[in-house]
Design an enzyme around this catalytic site. Structure first.
Site, PDB file in Angstrom:
ATOM      1  N   HIS B  91      16.442  -1.334  12.457  1.00 21.64           N
ATOM      2  CA  HIS B  91      15.997  -0.225  13.109  1.00 21.64           C
ATOM      3  C   HIS B  91      14.967   0.426  11.868  1.00 21.64           C
ATOM      4  CE1 HIS B  91      16.157   4.784  12.058  1.00 21.64           C
ATOM      5  NE2 HIS B  91      16.509   4.561  11.774  1.00 21.64           N
ATOM      6  N   ASP B 120     -16.503   4.256  23.226  1.00 20.79           N
ATOM      7  CA  ASP B 120     -15.714   3.917  23.411  1.00 20.79           C
ATOM      8  C   ASP B 120     -15.064   3.370  22.013  1.00 20.79           C
ATOM      9  OD1 ASP B 120     -13.236   1.266  24.001  1.00 20.79           O
ATOM     10  OD2 ASP B 120     -13.801   2.374  25.933  1.00 20.79           O
ATOM     11  N   TRP B 156      14.960  -3.210   5.339  1.00 19.60           N
ATOM     12  CA  TRP B 156      14.139  -3.589   5.920  1.00 19.60           C
ATOM     13  C   TRP B 156      12.702  -3.953   5.075  1.00 19.60           C
ATOM     14  CZ3 TRP B 156       8.680  -1.196   4.751  1.00 19.60           C
ATOM     15  CH2 TRP B 156       8.609   0.153   3.971  1.00 19.60           C
ATOM     16  N   SER B 184      -2.404  -7.167  13.900  1.00 17.16           N
ATOM     17  CA  SER B 184      -2.471  -6.380  14.647  1.00 17.16           C
ATOM     18  C   SER B 184      -3.386  -5.819  13.982  1.00 17.16           C
ATOM     19  CB  SER B 184      -1.320  -6.389  15.629  1.00 17.16           C
ATOM     20  OG  SER B 184      -1.877  -4.940  16.243  1.00 17.16           O
ATOM     21  N   SER B 185      -2.564  -5.191  13.013  1.00 15.52           N
ATOM     22  CA  SER B 185      -2.338  -4.027  11.846  1.00 15.52           C
ATOM     23  C   SER B 185      -3.903  -4.215  12.020  1.00 15.52           C
ATOM     24  CB  SER B 185      -2.031  -3.748  11.300  1.00 15.52           C
ATOM     25  OG  SER B 185      -0.506  -3.357  11.640  1.00 15.52           O
ATOM     26  N   HIS B 268       3.874   0.525  -1.175  1.00 18.32           N
ATOM     27  CA  HIS B 268       3.507   2.253  -1.241  1.00 18.32           C
ATOM     28  C   HIS B 268       2.261   3.071   0.050  1.00 18.32           C
ATOM     29  CE1 HIS B 268       5.207   5.902  -2.821  1.00 18.32           C
ATOM     30  NE2 HIS B 268       3.908   6.414  -2.320  1.00 18.32           N
ATOM     31  N   GLU B 270       1.488   1.701   2.342  1.00 12.85           N
ATOM     32  CA  GLU B 270       2.051   1.800   3.340  1.00 12.85           C
ATOM     33  C   GLU B 270       2.797   3.030   3.737  1.00 12.85           C
ATOM     34  OE1 GLU B 270       1.718  -0.064   6.695  1.00 12.85           O
ATOM     35  OE2 GLU B 270       3.734   0.415   7.660  1.00 12.85           O
ATOM     36  N   TYR B 272       1.869   5.428   2.900  1.00 14.44           N
ATOM     37  CA  TYR B 272       1.154   6.797   3.361  1.00 14.44           C
ATOM     38  C   TYR B 272       0.877   6.540   4.213  1.00 14.44           C
ATOM     39  CZ  TYR B 272       2.142   8.792  -0.946  1.00 14.44           C
ATOM     40  OH  TYR B 272       2.514   9.547  -2.399  1.00 14.44           O
ATOM     41  N   SER B 283      -3.729  19.544  10.826  1.00 14.22           N
ATOM     42  CA  SER B 283      -4.978  20.036  10.346  1.00 14.22           C
ATOM     43  C   SER B 283      -5.735  20.489  11.843  1.00 14.22           C
ATOM     44  CB  SER B 283      -5.730  18.864   9.708  1.00 14.22           C
ATOM     45  OG  SER B 283      -4.938  18.787   8.178  1.00 14.22           O
ATOM     46  N   HIS B 317       7.325   2.670  -8.525  1.00 13.64           N
ATOM     47  CA  HIS B 317       8.703   4.272  -8.967  1.00 13.64           C
ATOM     48  C   HIS B 317       9.544   3.257  -7.596  1.00 13.64           C
ATOM     49  CE1 HIS B 317       6.214   6.512  -5.385  1.00 13.64           C
ATOM     50  NE2 HIS B 317       6.890   5.336  -4.989  1.00 13.64           N
ATOM     51  N   HIS B 318       9.566   2.204  -7.298  1.00  7.17           N
ATOM     52  CA  HIS B 318      10.152   1.805  -6.442  1.00  7.17           C
ATOM     53  C   HIS B 318      11.498   1.100  -6.877  1.00  7.17           C
ATOM     54  CE1 HIS B 318       8.565   3.162  -2.214  1.00  7.17           C
ATOM     55  NE2 HIS B 318       8.192   3.004  -2.531  1.00  7.17           N
ATOM     56  N   THR B 343      -0.851  16.191  -2.603  1.00 11.43           N
ATOM     57  CA  THR B 343      -0.369  17.360  -1.318  1.00 11.43           C
ATOM     58  C   THR B 343      -0.296  18.440  -1.221  1.00 11.43           C
ATOM     59  OG1 THR B 343       0.933  15.087  -1.749  1.00 11.43           O
ATOM     60  CG2 THR B 343       2.015  16.315  -0.019  1.00 11.43           C
ATOM     61  N   LYS B 346      -2.728  20.531   0.314  1.00 13.19           N
ATOM     62  CA  LYS B 346      -3.221  20.439   1.419  1.00 13.19           C
ATOM     63  C   LYS B 346      -1.914  21.321   2.488  1.00 13.19           C
ATOM     64  CE  LYS B 346      -3.897  17.138   3.941  1.00 13.19           C
ATOM     65  NZ  LYS B 346      -5.053  16.953   3.790  1.00 13.19           N
ATOM     66  N   ARG B 465      23.097   3.748  -0.032  1.00  9.16           N
ATOM     67  CA  ARG B 465      22.979   3.264   1.248  1.00  9.16           C
ATOM     68  C   ARG B 465      22.476   2.049   1.407  1.00  9.16           C
ATOM     69  NH1 ARG B 465      16.456   2.602   0.084  1.00  9.16           N
ATOM     70  NH2 ARG B 465      16.391   2.049   2.347  1.00  9.16           N
TER      71      ARG B 465
END
Lengths: 286, 544
Positions: B91, B120, B156, B184-185, B268, B270, B272, B283, B317-318, B343, B346, B465
């Site tokens: 998932h 293009d 994951w 690809s990315s 991290h 990632e 964002y 926006s 922080h993870h 943040t 924003k 979890r």
């Protein structure tokens, strides 16, 4: 800024064939690694990937020679190549980061250093040192000895630095219109690349045959081979690129004022060179 | 203006006016399936990305529903724990790499050339390659579920040694699939950077670009910077599994914690990558429906850049409970809290844009407003998690699950849906059915909160979890979450219905489909012809 003549290719079969070939190659590789079968599948995929790259680049060369590209397209290629090299820098940064982390933190902590000292309890007799000849657990055999940086690695360093100089001379010659000089110095660069690969091969043989530096030889062997190995792959790719460029010079491609294909391969080669200097310092000398 | 190279040969893409669409000398695209396989057109590739992402959204969603069905009540009912672990893992992987990221890339493909007035993407063939790598990668990834020993079952985040020493044999295929997705990315991101930096209409400066373009420029930079690090770390896993190296094995002098450092150095930025383009979409939508220019355009740009730079300095922080030195705990705690500043800028700017606006509440605006409120809840729970001593309590509980689902579902995914409803008139020439879209919105917003809000309480009460069974005191929270999840999941079928109906027909949309819309995409006809801006438009500087 857009000039109204930007070349947008109509359709192309290479992208889809390339992704399928890459998929076949990965499936074959996985089958080989997990089930010890499927090596032919991996090879078919690899040949497919190489063939597609060749044909795709061939299209680009034909379009370029046909004058379809304007200055804006040239800038797209420059941005593309520049950012591609940045992504390669970050790829090597992961491996250098792993090396630094292991040397600065993981191995000293296993030796009992640091505020926590918990990992020091795992193998109380382990003494931290680098190069790590005696890994913490006796089940992992470390290397017997490591390479002196001042023999083959130094020779290889000199070879690569020289090759960057010869390549620059070739580039300057092309810009001045001395195509024959350019060809000769470029050929010299390719030869130096081949010498480097050969010497690296000798060193790998020595590592396994006489030094006990193997992939299984604890974290020293792991970091040594992942850094030098991926660098070696990049030298091989770089040498192939330069060989193709040499052929194109021979065929009369590349105008003296406009030759980004040539420049891009120079960028790549210099990048590979800089990575080696980092390797030489942090893997071999320090 | 750049000097031209040799005289231009007669190309099939000659310079013609914008508005007459396919009427001029384009070679007709190949018919049938080949058209989609071989295309180099940014709009077609954008559609492919979006359709792929929608399919994967449902596949990943079904995996989530398996998880929620098992957690409906305490005890083991439906699936065994091994399969449960595969479901949580797949998932996460599918939603992150195959649903959210390709959706944003699809929107980028469609909208960036239209918003900057480019004919293009800069490298159209590479664009097609980037897309077609994805079906290959995720077919391979999904196929691991059918392999002996099952698919990835380690979450994951695939922490070593769970993903190396104790992993199922299919992990090698998982690594190879992720390599393809990573290629690809990276290629997609390189293309986007080249497009934005090189293909803008004459007169459009960087600080004139719509914020969606800005956020994507910065996102693409993050992708190019961190996807190679992911490639590096999974390569080390591959070596540890298959070639006997000791990167993540302390017995040979390596360290499992090294895996976490490398993974989160990728991971991290990632997260964002999955939220910055959402900021860009919101926006665009809020000023349109508030009929006011975006408040603080420049500060929005600087805030996104600041968030991106800080994202490289917060990864540990993870890992607050993994045994970091005290100095590292403090450093990563403070840098993480710093992210709240840009943040906050924003959120402040979005709210201030609404202030005294002439607001109307069409479906894109509803999703955008829900984004602002609900993403902010996720942001605040993130701030709670950033406090290292508090995290010792929350770590690996459902509070974390609640936090990141609040920023990803009513955050990233609501923004994607807002973007889809906002730009569907441009893509199809028809307005989406507003009544159905509003039903979809209300069902989604209720479903999301039913699903994820109780998880805060379950987590604070101590529910871990990634566990298929739980103690009785968590039963009520889980019951509500599971009901909410099925409600949310089912209501997404409405989303598909609205899209299908909109493609097939509906109220005709003019070029400028929304009254307050200002960006360049609203100057081309709806639906946008296959080729647009072959002659670059002259950019008129609006008052941002």
């Amino acid at each position: 800024m857009s000039g109204g003549s930007y070349y947008v290719p109509a359709t192309s079969r290479w992208p889809i064939l390339g992704s399928l070939a890459l998929g076949v190659m990965m499936v074959g590789t996985g089958m080989k690694l997990v089930y010890d079968t499927g090596l032919p599948v991996a090879f078919v995929g690899l040949i497919g990937v190489i063939a597609v790259m060749g044909l795709w680049f061939r299209d680009v060369v034909i379009e370029s020679q046909g004058g379809l590209y304007d200055a804006q397209m040239d800038r797209s290629f420059r941005w593309g190549m520049g950012w591609f090299i940045f992504s390669e820098v970050m790829f090597f940064a992961a491996f250098f980061g792993a090396l630094f982390y292991v040397r600065m933190f993981a191995v000293p902590w296993l030796g009992g250093e640091g505020a926590k000292g918990v990992s020091g309890l795992l193998w109380p007799d382990f003494v931290a040192h680098w190069p790590l000849l005696n890994p913490p657990d006796a089940a992992v055999a470390g290397p017997q000895q490591v390479f002196s940086p001042w023999q083959l690695p130094l020779v290889n360093t000199l070879i690569l630095i020289t090759s960057s100089i010869t390549l620059t001379i070739a580039h300057e010659a092309l810009k001045e219109g001395y195509r024959k000089t350019c060809r000769n110095w470029l050929a010299g660069t390719v030869l130096l690349g081949i010498c480097f690969i050969f010497i690296q091969g000798v060193e790998y043989y020595e590592a396994y045959a006489h030094y006990g530096i193997t992939l299984e030889a604890g974290i020293f062997g792991a970091t040594f081979f992942i850094l030098t190995g991926f660098h070696g792959v990049h030298v091989i790719v770089g040498t192939l690129i330069l060989a193709v460029i040499l052929m194109r010079i021979h065929k009369g491609h590349f105008a003296h004022e406009n030759h980004f294909g040539f420049e891009a391969s120079c960028w790549y080669w210099h990048f590979v060179d800089v990575v080696w200097v980092g390797l030489f310092i942090f893997v071999y000398v320090l | 203006m750049a000097p031209k190279l040799p005289p231009q040969p007669p190309l099939q893409h000659s310079t013609t006016a914008v508005a007459d669409g396919q009427a001029h000398g384009h070679a007709a695209p190949p018919k049938g399936i080949l058209r989609w396989l071989l295309t180099t057109n940014h709009k077609e590739i954008g559609s492919l990305y979006l359709i792929f992402s929608l399919i994967m959204f449902f596949i990943g969603g079904i995996f989530a529903l398996v998880v929620r069905a098992e957690l409906f009540q305490p005890g083991l009912q439906l699936v065994n724990p091994e399969f449960f672990n595969q479901m949580t893992t797949m998932h996460g992987l599918i939603m992150v790499f195959a649903a959210v990221m390709p959706a944003f890339t699809g929107l980028a493909n469609w909208m960036i050339p239209l918003q900057i007035g480019a004919p293009d993407m800069a490298l159209p063939r590479l664009n097609n390659f980037s897309f077609w790598l994805l079906p290959v990668a995720f077919t391979l990834l999904l196929s691991t579920l059918l392999m002996p020993g099952g698919g990835p079952n380690f979450g994951w985040t695939f922490y070593a040694p769970l993903s190396t020493t104790y992993a199922p044999p299919s992990t090698t295929f998982f690594i190879l699939a992720l390599h393809i997705a990573g290629i690809s990315s990276i290629l997609g991101a390189i293309n986007i950077v080249a497009t934005i930096l090189n293909m803008r209409a004459p007169g459009m400066r960087l600080m004139d670009m719509p914020l969606f373009v800005w956020t994507w420029l910065i996102t693409a930079f993050l992708l190019i910077a961190v996807m190679p690090v992911l490639a590096g770390v999974i390569t080390m896993m591959l070596m540890d599994i298959n070639f006997g190296t000791s990167f993540f094995d302390a017995a040979g002098g390596g360290d499992p914690v090294l895996f976490q450092h490398l993974f989160w150095f990728f991971g991290h930025p990632e997260v964002y990558i999955m939220i910055l383009p959402a900021f860009g979409i919101v926006s665009a939508i809020i000023p349109t429906f508030a009929r006011k220019p975006l408040f603080g355009y420049a500060s929005m740009v600087y805030a996104v850049a600041a968030i991106a730079l800080l994202s490289f300095l917060v990864w540990a922080h993870h890992m607050f409970v993994v045994g970091l030195p005290l100095a590292a705990e403090l450093f990563f705690m403070y840098t993480t809290m710093l992210i709240a500043v840009p943040t906050g800028v924003k959120v402040f700017n979005w709210v201030t844009t609404l202030f005294r606006g002439s607001i109307s509440f069409e479906s894109p605006m509803l999703f955008a407003l829900a984004f602002v409120v609900l993403f902010t809840i996720g942001g605040f729970s993130g701030l709670m998690l950033a406090i290292a001593p508090a995290d010792f309590q929350y770590h690996d509980t459902y509070f974390v699950v609640a936090h990141f689902h609040y920023v990803l579902v009513p955050g990233a995914i609501f923004a994607i849906m807002a973007g889809v409803y906002y730009w569907l008139p441009k893509w199809t020439g028809h307005y989406p059915n507003e009544r159905l879209a509003q039903w979809h919105f209300w069902f989604s917003v209720i479903g999301v909160n039913l699903t994820f809000f109780p998880m805060h309480f379950a987590g604070l009460a101590g529910m871990p979890r990634r566990i298929p069974d739980y103690a009785l005191q968590f039963a009520d929270f889980n019951f509500v979450s599971s009901v909410g999840a099925f409600f949310f999941g089912t209501s997404q079928l409405l989303f598909v219905l609205v899209i299908v109906l909109c493609v097939r027909g509906g109220k005709k949309a003019p070029a400028k489909a929304w009254e307050g819309a200002v960006d360049l995409e609203w100057t081309v006809p709806s639906p946008a012809p296959l080729h647009t801006f072959e002659t670059p438009p002259v950019f008129q500087r609006a008052s941002h």
